[in-house]
Scaffold this motif. Structure first.
Motif, PDB file in Angstrom:
ATOM      1  N   ARG A 301      -9.166   6.204  15.671  1.00  0.00           N
ATOM      2  CA  ARG A 301      -7.809   6.579  15.189  1.00  0.00           C
ATOM      3  C   ARG A 301      -7.527   7.117  13.717  1.00  0.00           C
ATOM      4  O   ARG A 301      -8.549   6.532  12.923  1.00  0.00           O
ATOM      5  CB  ARG A 301      -6.720   5.549  15.487  1.00  0.00           C
ATOM      6  N   ARG A 302      -6.567   7.446  13.359  1.00  0.00           N
ATOM      7  CA  ARG A 302      -6.305   8.117  11.842  1.00  0.00           C
ATOM      8  C   ARG A 302      -5.110   7.122  11.665  1.00  0.00           C
ATOM      9  O   ARG A 302      -3.929   7.383  12.181  1.00  0.00           O
ATOM     10  CB  ARG A 302      -6.032   9.466  11.823  1.00  0.00           C
ATOM     11  N   ASP A 303      -5.240   6.451  10.470  1.00  0.00           N
ATOM     12  CA  ASP A 303      -4.236   5.638   9.891  1.00  0.00           C
ATOM     13  C   ASP A 303      -3.462   6.421   8.540  1.00  0.00           C
ATOM     14  O   ASP A 303      -4.524   7.070   7.884  1.00  0.00           O
ATOM     15  CB  ASP A 303      -4.460   4.240   9.378  1.00  0.00           C
ATOM     16  N   THR A 304      -2.194   6.583   8.598  1.00  0.00           N
ATOM     17  CA  THR A 304      -1.740   7.016   7.387  1.00  0.00           C
ATOM     18  C   THR A 304      -1.153   5.931   6.474  1.00  0.00           C
ATOM     19  O   THR A 304      -0.133   5.355   7.008  1.00  0.00           O
ATOM     20  CB  THR A 304      -0.483   8.088   7.720  1.00  0.00           C
ATOM     21  N   VAL A 305      -1.590   5.675   5.338  1.00  0.00           N
ATOM     22  CA  VAL A 305      -1.172   4.584   4.611  1.00  0.00           C
ATOM     23  C   VAL A 305      -0.251   5.138   3.373  1.00  0.00           C
ATOM     24  O   VAL A 305      -0.837   6.113   2.795  1.00  0.00           O
ATOM     25  CB  VAL A 305      -2.082   3.921   3.998  1.00  0.00           C
ATOM     26  N   THR A 306       0.923   4.895   3.303  1.00  0.00           N
ATOM     27  CA  THR A 306       1.981   5.525   2.247  1.00  0.00           C
ATOM     28  C   THR A 306       2.248   4.330   1.209  1.00  0.00           C
ATOM     29  O   THR A 306       1.892   3.274   1.213  1.00  0.00           O
ATOM     30  CB  THR A 306       2.972   5.936   2.920  1.00  0.00           C
ATOM     31  N   LYS A 307       2.942   4.701   0.113  1.00  0.00           N
ATOM     32  CA  LYS A 307       3.306   3.842  -0.932  1.00  0.00           C
ATOM     33  C   LYS A 307       4.192   2.875  -0.415  1.00  0.00           C
ATOM     34  O   LYS A 307       4.353   1.724  -1.034  1.00  0.00           O
ATOM     35  CB  LYS A 307       4.259   4.772  -2.083  1.00  0.00           C
ATOM     36  N   ARG A 308       4.969   2.968   0.451  1.00  0.00           N
ATOM     37  CA  ARG A 308       5.985   1.923   1.278  1.00  0.00           C
ATOM     38  C   ARG A 308       5.107   0.879   1.770  1.00  0.00           C
ATOM     39  O   ARG A 308       5.687  -0.281   1.865  1.00  0.00           O
ATOM     40  CB  ARG A 308       6.803   2.581   2.231  1.00  0.00           C
ATOM     41  N   HIS A 309       3.747   0.823   2.018  1.00  0.00           N
ATOM     42  CA  HIS A 309       3.026  -0.239   2.285  1.00  0.00           C
ATOM     43  C   HIS A 309       2.431  -1.007   1.244  1.00  0.00           C
ATOM     44  O   HIS A 309       1.916  -2.082   1.365  1.00  0.00           O
ATOM     45  CB  HIS A 309       1.640   0.475   2.944  1.00  0.00           C
ATOM     46  N   GLY A 310       3.001  -0.712   0.041  1.00  0.00           N
ATOM     47  CA  GLY A 310       2.554  -1.603  -1.067  1.00  0.00           C
ATOM     48  C   GLY A 310       1.168  -1.882  -1.497  1.00  0.00           C
ATOM     49  O   GLY A 310       0.357  -0.941  -1.656  1.00  0.00           O
ATOM     50  N   GLU A 311       0.761  -3.180  -1.456  1.00  0.00           N
ATOM     51  CA  GLU A 311      -0.698  -3.366  -1.938  1.00  0.00           C
ATOM     52  C   GLU A 311      -1.593  -2.874  -0.837  1.00  0.00           C
ATOM     53  O   GLU A 311      -2.687  -2.537  -1.410  1.00  0.00           O
ATOM     54  CB  GLU A 311      -0.734  -5.147  -1.741  1.00  0.00           C
ATOM     55  N   LEU A 312      -1.157  -2.711   0.465  1.00  0.00           N
ATOM     56  CA  LEU A 312      -2.062  -2.036   1.225  1.00  0.00           C
ATOM     57  C   LEU A 312      -2.291  -0.577   0.873  1.00  0.00           C
ATOM     58  O   LEU A 312      -3.430  -0.025   0.840  1.00  0.00           O
ATOM     59  CB  LEU A 312      -1.638  -1.868   2.639  1.00  0.00           C
ATOM     60  N   TYR A 313      -1.442   0.070   0.192  1.00  0.00           N
ATOM     61  CA  TYR A 313      -1.448   1.503  -0.245  1.00  0.00           C
ATOM     62  C   TYR A 313      -2.556   1.628  -1.579  1.00  0.00           C
ATOM     63  O   TYR A 313      -3.370   2.305  -1.518  1.00  0.00           O
ATOM     64  CB  TYR A 313      -0.336   2.025  -0.656  1.00  0.00           C
ATOM     65  N   ARG A 314      -2.249   0.459  -2.311  1.00  0.00           N
ATOM     66  CA  ARG A 314      -3.280   0.351  -3.580  1.00  0.00           C
ATOM     67  C   ARG A 314      -4.762   0.217  -3.198  1.00  0.00           C
ATOM     68  O   ARG A 314      -5.567   0.764  -3.598  1.00  0.00           O
ATOM     69  CB  ARG A 314      -2.662  -0.593  -4.520  1.00  0.00           C
ATOM     70  N   ALA A 315      -4.845  -0.568  -1.882  1.00  0.00           N
ATOM     71  CA  ALA A 315      -6.077  -0.956  -1.603  1.00  0.00           C
ATOM     72  C   ALA A 315      -6.832   0.190  -0.835  1.00  0.00           C
ATOM     73  O   ALA A 315      -7.764   0.743  -0.898  1.00  0.00           O
ATOM     74  CB  ALA A 315      -6.395  -1.928  -0.447  1.00  0.00           C
ATOM     75  N   ALA A 316      -5.799   1.057  -0.064  1.00  0.00           N
ATOM     76  CA  ALA A 316      -6.260   2.517   0.584  1.00  0.00           C
ATOM     77  C   ALA A 316      -6.874   3.318  -0.645  1.00  0.00           C
ATOM     78  O   ALA A 316      -7.780   4.065  -0.205  1.00  0.00           O
ATOM     79  CB  ALA A 316      -5.152   2.896   1.330  1.00  0.00           C
ATOM     80  N   ARG A 317      -6.318   3.218  -1.487  1.00  0.00           N
ATOM     81  CA  ARG A 317      -6.750   4.531  -2.724  1.00  0.00           C
ATOM     82  C   ARG A 317      -8.168   4.093  -3.263  1.00  0.00           C
ATOM     83  O   ARG A 317      -8.699   4.955  -3.755  1.00  0.00           O
ATOM     84  CB  ARG A 317      -5.599   4.540  -3.765  1.00  0.00           C
ATOM     85  N   ASP A 318      -8.514   2.956  -3.231  1.00  0.00           N
ATOM     86  CA  ASP A 318      -9.576   2.397  -3.529  1.00  0.00           C
ATOM     87  C   ASP A 318     -10.701   2.220  -2.545  1.00  0.00           C
ATOM     88  O   ASP A 318     -12.045   2.168  -2.899  1.00  0.00           O
ATOM     89  CB  ASP A 318      -9.658   0.919  -4.322  1.00  0.00           C
ATOM     90  N   VAL A 319     -10.516   2.388  -1.140  1.00  0.00           N
ATOM     91  CA  VAL A 319     -11.531   2.149  -0.221  1.00  0.00           C
ATOM     92  C   VAL A 319     -12.381   3.326   0.055  1.00  0.00           C
ATOM     93  O   VAL A 319     -11.855   4.329  -0.412  1.00  0.00           O
ATOM     94  CB  VAL A 319     -10.837   1.841   1.272  1.00  0.00           C
ATOM     95  N   ALA A 320     -13.584   3.212   0.320  1.00  0.00           N
ATOM     96  CA  ALA A 320     -14.485   4.083   0.230  1.00  0.00           C
ATOM     97  C   ALA A 320     -15.072   4.258   1.746  1.00  0.00           C
ATOM     98  O   ALA A 320     -14.951   3.588   2.783  1.00  0.00           O
ATOM     99  CB  ALA A 320     -15.718   3.617  -0.593  1.00  0.00           C
ATOM    100  N   TRP A 321     -15.558   5.375   2.185  1.00  0.00           N
ATOM    101  CA  TRP A 321     -16.308   5.842   3.303  1.00  0.00           C
ATOM    102  C   TRP A 321     -17.250   4.585   3.720  1.00  0.00           C
ATOM    103  O   TRP A 321     -18.193   4.234   2.929  1.00  0.00           O
ATOM    104  CB  TRP A 321     -17.114   7.158   3.264  1.00  0.00           C
TER     105      TRP A 321
END
Length: 332
Positions: A301-321
């Motif tokens: 599946r594809r998840d879309t993580v946006t700014k409204r997800h708060g800390e999870l969004y910040r984690a998503a910006r740092d997550v790697a393949w």
């Protein structure tokens, strides 16, 4: 007591010390032949590494990348089984010992046996291990063995099979994986991150599960892979720093390269696989991150993580393949 563990820099230093006298033209010719074999499709029943020049070229050309790929696979394994430590390790088809270096970097003290059918590879592997200054590597046993269906293995905690299956016939691959599964508490298989390499990993995965093992990584489950055969393949990437020797042998100019690899880890003991794993490079867009995931319910599946997800969004910006998702200490 402080224990010194091998690093990529330790390996580069050992390689530079032992390969200093290799004639560049001879090294280049050997590398060209090895690349042709690495990218080819025909399995062999003979060692790929024939003599000292082949082995030296291989060590400079492939060892750093193999080390990083196996180290990445072992990191995922350790995350799934943080309390488990192998006391014994057998590196099947270990050649000059890249996987054994990765195991020594992951755990302190496993007693390692390296099996390979090419005596020149074993000889150079011993030299590299001796020059490493790493106690576990210097204590390793390097033994010649025919790799394939007839291989006999004593009971062992951990078996690694890295970049080996391609060299074998289908019958030999089957026999080898079944032998490893029967002997080991944990088996790690790593292959090139190509469609063919992934197919061999899936074949091994199926046989390990049929032998009663369960998948610890990279998959979140031990069910059927959700990728439809022929449409895509599961693979990951490890960043490899290039030394000047590495750049010279490979004819490259960049200070790094990315090694693509496929892998599976299967065990006979309980582990905690990730809830989902990132299977492609995350797409970072304005205000959102797109994550392609393999999930525990045996689906992609594809998840879309946006700014409204708060800390999870910040984690998503740092997550790697290749990372777990959500992060182990992330916010749901």
């Amino acid at each position: 007591m402080n224990v010194t563990l091998p690093t990529a820099e330790t390996l580069r230093t050992a390689l530079a010390g032992l390969l200093d006298g290799l004639p560049p033209k001879q090294a280049a010719q050997a590398v060209d032949r090895l690349i042709a074999n690495y990218r080819g499709t025909t399995p062999t029943d003979a060692p790929v590494l024939r003599d000292r020049s082949d082995v030296a070229a291989y060590a400079a050309y492939r060892m750093p990348a193999t080390f990083e790929a196996v180290r990445s696979a072992l990191a995922a394994f350790r995350a799934a089984a943080p309390e488990w430590t192998p006391a014994t390790h057998t590196d099947i088809g270990g050649g000059t010992g890249a996987a054994s270096w990765a195991v020594a970097a992951a755990w302190d003290g496993p007693r390692t046996t390296v099996l390979d059918w090419a005596e020149p590879a074993l000889a150079l592997g011993r030299e590299l291990a001796e020059s490493s200054g790493i106690a576990a590597l210097r204590a390793a046993e390097w033994r010649r063995a025919r790799i394939g269906k007839g291989l006999e293995l004593a009971p062992v905690d951990l078996v690694t099979v890295s970049y080996v299956l391609k060299e074998l016939t289908e019958e030999a691959r089957t026999g080898l994986v079944e032998t490893a599964a029967a002997a080991a508490q944990a088996v790690v298989v790593v292959e090139p991150g190509t469609p063919d390499g992934y197919a061999r990993v899936i074949e091994a995965r199926d046989r390990l599960i049929a032998a009663g093992m369960t998948v610890a990584a990279p998959c979140p489950h031990s069910g059927t892979c959700p990728i439809e055969p022929g449409t895509d393949w599961c693979h990951f990437s490890a960043r490899v720093s290039r030394s000047s020797l590495h750049r010279q042998v490979k004819g490259g100019s960049l200070p790094y390269e990315d090694e693509k690899f496929s892998y599976v880890v299967a065990t006979r003991f309980g582990t905690e696989p990730v809830r989902a794993r990132v299977t492609r490079k995350p797409q970072i867009r304005k205000g959102q991150v797109l994550l392609d995931l393999c999930t525990r319910d045996e689906a992609l599946r594809r998840d879309t993580v946006t700014k409204r997800h708060g800390e999870l969004y910040r984690a998503a910006r740092d997550v790697a393949w290749g990372d777990a998702w959500p992060p182990p200490h992330g916010t749901d």
